[in-house]
Design an enzyme around this catalytic site. Structure first.
Site, PDB file in Angstrom:
ATOM      1  N   ASN A  43      67.715  66.722  87.323  1.00 19.40           N
ATOM      2  CA  ASN A  43      67.287  67.543  88.453  1.00 19.40           C
ATOM      3  C   ASN A  43      68.207  68.763  88.516  1.00 19.40           C
ATOM      4  O   ASN A  43      69.389  68.631  88.828  1.00 19.40           O
ATOM      5  CB  ASN A  43      67.370  66.732  89.746  1.00 19.40           C
ATOM      6  CG  ASN A  43      66.918  67.531  90.965  1.00 19.40           C
ATOM      7  OD1 ASN A  43      67.103  68.742  91.051  1.00 19.40           O
ATOM      8  ND2 ASN A  43      66.316  66.833  91.917  1.00 19.40           N
ATOM      9  N   GLU A  49      81.630  64.713  86.676  1.00 18.24           N
ATOM     10  CA  GLU A  49      83.049  64.989  86.526  1.00 18.24           C
ATOM     11  C   GLU A  49      83.368  66.165  85.609  1.00 18.24           C
ATOM     12  O   GLU A  49      84.422  66.789  85.729  1.00 18.24           O
ATOM     13  CB  GLU A  49      83.753  63.707  86.060  1.00 18.24           C
ATOM     14  CG  GLU A  49      83.704  62.671  87.178  1.00 18.24           C
ATOM     15  CD  GLU A  49      84.057  61.259  86.746  1.00 18.24           C
ATOM     16  OE1 GLU A  49      85.233  60.910  86.847  1.00 18.24           O
ATOM     17  OE2 GLU A  49      83.147  60.511  86.337  1.00 18.24           O
ATOM     18  N   LYS A  68      73.384  62.915  80.040  1.00 16.33           N
ATOM     19  CA  LYS A  68      74.809  62.601  80.028  1.00 16.33           C
ATOM     20  C   LYS A  68      75.334  62.774  81.453  1.00 16.33           C
ATOM     21  O   LYS A  68      74.792  63.581  82.217  1.00 16.33           O
ATOM     22  CB  LYS A  68      75.546  63.547  79.076  1.00 16.33           C
ATOM     23  CG  LYS A  68      75.091  63.445  77.608  1.00 16.33           C
ATOM     24  CD  LYS A  68      75.817  64.470  76.742  1.00 16.33           C
ATOM     25  CE  LYS A  68      75.421  64.319  75.268  1.00 16.33           C
ATOM     26  NZ  LYS A  68      76.101  65.337  74.412  1.00 16.33           N
ATOM     27  N   ILE A 120      68.884  67.421  81.733  1.00 14.38           N
ATOM     28  CA  ILE A 120      69.246  67.530  83.149  1.00 14.38           C
ATOM     29  C   ILE A 120      68.102  66.941  83.971  1.00 14.38           C
ATOM     30  O   ILE A 120      66.951  67.390  83.890  1.00 14.38           O
ATOM     31  CB  ILE A 120      69.497  69.010  83.517  1.00 14.38           C
ATOM     32  CG1 ILE A 120      70.705  69.537  82.722  1.00 14.38           C
ATOM     33  CG2 ILE A 120      69.701  69.177  85.018  1.00 14.38           C
ATOM     34  CD1 ILE A 120      72.006  68.794  82.946  1.00 14.38           C
ATOM     35  N   GLY A 172      76.692  56.659  86.536  1.00 13.27           N
ATOM     36  CA  GLY A 172      75.635  56.161  87.415  1.00 13.27           C
ATOM     37  C   GLY A 172      74.243  56.350  86.865  1.00 13.27           C
ATOM     38  O   GLY A 172      73.484  55.388  86.711  1.00 13.27           O
ATOM     39  N   THR A 214      70.341  69.219  91.957  1.00 11.62           N
ATOM     40  CA  THR A 214      71.504  68.354  92.199  1.00 11.62           C
ATOM     41  C   THR A 214      72.526  68.512  91.073  1.00 11.62           C
ATOM     42  O   THR A 214      73.727  68.384  91.295  1.00 11.62           O
ATOM     43  CB  THR A 214      71.072  66.881  92.332  1.00 11.62           C
ATOM     44  OG1 THR A 214      70.303  66.517  91.186  1.00 11.62           O
ATOM     45  CG2 THR A 214      70.238  66.670  93.589  1.00 11.62           C
ATOM     46  N   GLY A 240      76.651  61.882  97.417  1.00 10.09           N
ATOM     47  CA  GLY A 240      76.395  63.311  97.378  1.00 10.09           C
ATOM     48  C   GLY A 240      75.959  63.758  95.999  1.00 10.09           C
ATOM     49  O   GLY A 240      75.704  64.931  95.757  1.00 10.09           O
ATOM     50  N   THR A 241      75.848  62.794  95.100  1.00  9.75           N
ATOM     51  CA  THR A 241      75.564  63.090  93.704  1.00  9.75           C
ATOM     52  C   THR A 241      74.082  63.316  93.423  1.00  9.75           C
ATOM     53  O   THR A 241      73.732  63.953  92.450  1.00  9.75           O
ATOM     54  CB  THR A 241      76.065  61.929  92.835  1.00  9.75           C
ATOM     55  OG1 THR A 241      75.667  60.708  93.490  1.00  9.75           O
ATOM     56  CG2 THR A 241      77.571  61.936  92.726  1.00  9.75           C
TER      57      THR A 241
END
Lengths: 697, 333
Positions: A586, A660, A656, A584, A509, A589, A467-468
């Protein structure tokens, strides 16, 4: 690794590539993998928390129509490795926690399997168990390290002397509750053992990492890794609980090997997930701050007491963020564990930082209160020049920028610092702030392959998308690294037949897999130039991180809280977060990641609480009606913003991890806002009305 | 889940005969509670008899402001009905505060009052529970009691009834029309549910096989100024810590009459007769409301337990009643 400076696809608001398949229901999840002749597995769980199984009567279960086999310690195969006792399914009669698997039924249908499991009669020799975490336990011990490999204790200077000499001090104890990850998709595995030749095991498993799962399962069964395949294109949420295989994966494989050629399906029930799929330990955090009257911190200590299971140690690194967040010449952090008869704790979104930025960020608010100082200014005053502890320069650190930008967007400058003085209708109104941080992690190994197939650059890596956004963001990275339109890039992920990828954990990831993709793209262009032949292929690996810098993302969380004057009910109509997390990839997301994390932080602040009954040793509110997770009606306005941050040291993308950080600090900001609303400091989560009522009387 | 047979008789009378003849038969309404219990092993019937479409699904005006609500009317339809909203706002509000939209679409008027306690120990077949298995003991006593009773509990059971709708019905003097093997009878709603005493396995006074066919709401002008206040940990989709259903008639600053029932605090929707008595003739003021609450809560006993037990419910209920009555009086002025 050189920085990707020309970007076309990176930074674009592209929709999720897997979105339509998920909305239409055509994305297949582990449990529903289409296979002929599948059978179903249902575990039998212990009803004692410690002792041993003395009797297992499977007669009634085996007599049911449709039951194919009952697995017990007496009938299950011996595993090659039982070093990890969490995974040592059905290897002996010992019971280490309530809810442990003591048998399992394989049947034609899930209904029959479940019914038969209820008919298995289990006799026990029960031993006294203990589950209660208290800071005054006499069996606390210091772990060798805390997750994953940090020192348990750190000390600089003399905290006690600095506290004694400080003009202003705060010394309070804060607690966070036991939490369960509760992804929407339950933990599920479909397993098939093909007995031909030496045999081959295929697992369709809901996991945050197909390759790590393969490594673990191959080791447990003593199989070469090339005889195990793990497939997982889609994950319905994991939040860390699918970061490592739990015992159900071993159980599914055991069942498959007991019935060669038959696919075996296992989906844990919601209740089973509360004992078999990991959880976050409760924590007790004694936090101390000493400062001069100008607000310069001279002493900072965080002493953590938390729980692990007797059968396997997991030491949450709760004290970690306090080691680097603010400057202080005198600093101490410690971790002490109680190993009790509870299920095995594990990763849950931002292990360490999430609980570890509750106490430390409320104690900052308490210090600001005592100093009569604005809590934002207090944080800015204690901004370190280099990373405390290591002395390394920061690759980039924009906490101050986040605090200032957030203050401006939130309207902080008009804030009256006094608590309990604003009322709107029947509600007391308050605002609060807390800082947020998360390290930039990079896993040691991951490899990507890029191959030209016709007009399409196929990028292969066994990565995960829980879902990331991986399905969407890796093509953006590949496109820019190759210098082609993103529409010409296809990615293939979630399969151990693809090149090795690390776990989707520690918000690593994109850094890890993205770096491998960039390396592959560069190798591809180096070898083939801009006119590659069809079938041209190149491979790249993640490479080593730049060790010269301390690398963290930062954020600031702002909360408006309302407390009902009559009932003490707490509602949070507004959350605003500003983050500095590199480039960033995207925005769509990314926003989803930030607001999802913040909402989960709100949930931790107000609602989530796994109630472990010490008499039985199990979590009694083990369903989603009683284990409250913040629902839509609890969330009104959630805003996530980010600063433009250029950091060439983190990776080629300049990004980065953002999976989380959103949950970090939110609960402290809520508690601080509740104090500002009604004057009550809630140091024990969750912030529920019973803790506020006495002050309203 | 234990296998069971399913039957769908031709009409309600046949359903009653079928269930009455089989001690292990149960009715299936919207299934929002029973289906969970089938999966969890909390209910293990041999026979499930579907009745939802056999029951009246209309809301009928009986004249003079009274309503008859068919047992097959869904919670959603009932909450949205214009007459209910106008004449009995407390009922509409109670319904809308319960469960979720999807559940309210399934749940029925007849089934809602018969839902069973959400006591976590009742719902977990691995823990002793006198309600589920008489004589096995009560795990809630000394356990997690946040959602347990402070009124009318026994040493056998401290569970609470979970329905919001039922609290409003209790305040409104509703009448329950019941079809049994020997014909029809009418039970005052406040007598439908019982206190646990020594037989906590029995939630209601219904005999096995009896089927609720309708609920009547008698005309009462006081109900037009009524409200339901539900206090809960989460803004939606959570059971009540405490709830108050109240109707108030204030004339010239003096309380002429009141109807009050509490939810989340007892084994049954708790009609607060003592509070009502204390309010009649009293000034419409916070001190009167608090005194009324204290009168009703004089016998309240908190259940000690994990995370501080549920003693907080006593001041919470007093404050919630006071706030609810204050708002109604304000509305009345």
């Amino acid at each position: 690794m050189t920085f990707l400076s020309d970007t076309e696809a990176i930074g674009r608001d592209l929709p999720r590539r897997d979105g339509a398949a998920k909305v239409l229901g055509s994305a297949t999840y582990a449990f529903e993998t289409p296979l002929d002749g599948a059978v179903h597995l249902h575990p039998v769980q212990s009803t004692i928390a410690r002792g041993r199984v003395t009797e297992l009567d499977t007669t009634a279960a085996e007599a049911l129509d449709g039951v194919l086999a009952v697995l017990t310690p007496g009938t299950a195969e011996r595993l090659a490795s039982t070093d990890d006792r969490e995974l040592a399914a059905l290897q002996d009669e010992e019971v280490g926690f309530r809810g442990q698997i003591v048998a399992a039924v394989i049947a034609d249908s899930s209904e029959v399997a479940r019914h038969a499991a209820a008919l298995v009669r289990v006799g026990y020799e029960q031993a006294a168990h203990e589950t209660e975490l208290r800071a005054d336990r006499d069996d606390l011990y210091t772990p060798e390290s805390v997750n994953p490999d940090f020192p348990s204790d750190t000390a600089e200077g003399d905290v006690d002397a600095a506290m004694a000499a400080a003009e202003v001090t705060v010394d309070e104890t804060y607690t966070t509750a036991m939490y369960h990850n509760n992804p929407m998709e339950p933990h599920a595995t479909t397993a098939l053992w093909d007995p031909d030749g030496d045999g081959f095991l295929t697992l369709w498993d809901s996991t945050q990492g197909v390759h790590p799962t393969r490594t673990t399962i191959a080791s447990v069964f003593g199989l070469d890794e090339d005889r195990v395949r793990v497939v997982c294109p889609y994950v319905g949420g994991g939040f860390g609980s699918k970061g490592q295989p739990h015992v159900h994966v071993v159980l599914a494989a055991l069942a498959a090997r007991a019935l060669p050629g038959r696919p075996v399906r296992l989906a844990l029930t919601r209740q089973q997930m509360f004992s078999l799929a990991g959880h976050r330990t409760p924590t007790i955090q004694r936090c101390r701050l000493g400062a001069d009257k100008a607000g310069t911190i001279t002493a900072l200590a965080v002493d953590v007491v938390e729980r692990t299971s007797r059968i396997k140690e997991f030491a949450e690194q709760t004290g970690l963020p306090a080691r680097t967040m603010y400057a202080s010449p005198n600093r101490r952090t410690t971790h002490r564990l109680a190993a009790l008869d509870v299920p095995v704790p594990s990763w849950m979104r931002a292990p360490g930082e999430c609980p570890g930025m509750f106490g430390p960020e409320v104690v900052m608010d308490e210090l600001a209160e005592r100093l009569g100082m604005d809590p934002i200014e207090l944080r800015i005053r204690n901004e370190p020049d280099v990373e405390p502890g290591s002395g390394k320069p920061f690759s980039s650190r924009n906490l101050v920028g986040c605090l200032r930008e957030g203050a401006s967007r939130f309207g902080w400058s008009e804030r009256d610092p006094r608590p309990g003085v604003r009322r709107r209708g029947d509600w007391l109104v308050g605002t609060g702030v807390a800082s947020s941080t998360y390290p930039v992690n990079r896993m040691a190994q991951s490899t990507a392959t890029i191959r030209l197939e016709g007009d399409c650059y196929v990028t292969e890596i066994g990565a995960a998308d829980l879902g990331t956004g991986t399905w969407t963001t890796l093509p953006q990275i590949a496109a820019d690294a190759l210098g082609v339109p993103v529409s010409r890039v296809e990615v293939r992920i979630g399969d151990t037949d693809l090149p090795m990828a690390s776990v989707a954990g520690g918000s690593s990831g994109t850094t890890t897999w993205g770096s491998a993709v960039v390396e592959a793209a560069r190798a591809f262009r180096a070898r083939y130039g801009t006119e590659p032949p069809d079938g041209a292929e190149a491979t790249g690996s993640v490479g080593d991180p730049d060790q010269k810098y301390a690398k963290h993302a930062y954020g600031a969380q702002f909360v408006e809280a309302h407390v009902n004057v009559d009932t003490g009910e707490v509602r949070v109509p507004r959350l605003l977060g500003v983050f500095a997390a590199g480039r960033i990839i995207n925005p769509r997301t990314a926003r989803s990641q930030f607001i999802g994390g913040m909402t989960m932080g709100l949930s931790m602040a107000l609602h989530e609480d796994s109630v472990l009954d010490p008499r039985t040793g199990h979590v009694v509110n083990h369903d989603l009606a009683e284990y409250h997770i913040t629902a839509n009606a609890d969330v009104d306005v959630v805003e996530a913003h980010w600063l433009t941050e250029h950091d060439p040291h983190v990776n080629a993308m300049g990004s980065k991890g953002i999976g989380e950080i959103g949950i970090v600090g939110t609960a402290a900001a809520v508690s601080n806002a509740v104090w500002h609303a009604c004057g009550v400091r809630v140091r024990d989560l969750p912030v529920t009305l019973d803790k506020l009522l006495p002050a309203l009387e | 889940m234990k296998p069971f047979d399913y039957r769908h008789p031709a009409d309600a009378a046949a359903a009653v005969r079928t269930v009455a003849a089989d001690p292990d038969a149960v009715y299936l309404g919207g299934g929002t509670n029973l289906v969970d219990h089938l999966k969890l092993g909390v209910a293990e019937p041999d026979l499930v008899v579907g009745v939802t479409d056999l029951l009246p699904a209309e809301i009928e005006e009986l004249g003079g402001g009274a309503l008859r609500i068919g047992a097959g009317v869904s919670n959603s339809e009932l909450a949205a009905h214009p007459r209910v909203r106008e004449w009995f706002p407390v009922l509409s509000q109670a319904l809308l505060s319960g469960a979720s939209g999807q559940l309210r679409n399934m749940a029925t008027t007849g089934g809602n009052p018969l839902q069973r306690t959400r006591c976590v120990y009742f719902q977990d077949v691995t823990t002793p529970c006198n309600k589920r298995t008489p004589g096995s003991g009560c795990s809630a006593i000394g356990g997690w009691t946040r959602y347990h009773a402070i009124l009318g509990a026994s040493d056998q059971c401290i569970a609470v009834h979970p329905s919001d709708m039922a609290v409003a019905m209790a305040a409104l003097d509703a009448q329950v029309r019941v079809l049994g093997p020997d014909g029809e009878r009418i039970i005052p709603f406040t007598d439908l549910h019982r206190l646990p005493g020594d037989t906590p396995e029995r939630d209601t006074v219904l005999e096995h096989g009896e089927l609720i066919t309708a609920i009547d709401l008698p005309a009462q002008t006081i109900a037009r100024r009524s409200a339901y206040r539900k206090v809960r940990d989460r803004a939606s989709y959570a059971f009540a810590l405490v709830s108050v259903a109240a109707a108030l008639d204030v004339k010239d600053g003096v309380i002429a009459d009141a109807r009050i029932a509490f939810g989340g605090v007892a084994h049954k929707p708790w009609r607060a007769h003592r509070a009502e008595e204390a309010l009649r003739g009293a000034a419409a003021s916070d001190s009167s409301y608090r005194a009324a609450a204290d009168a009703e809560l004089a016998d309240a006993r908190p259940a000690e337990g994990l995370e501080g037990g549920n003693a907080f419910k006593i001041p919470l209920l007093r404050r919630t009643l006071t706030a609810t009555l204050r708002d109604l009086a304000r509305e009345d002025a």
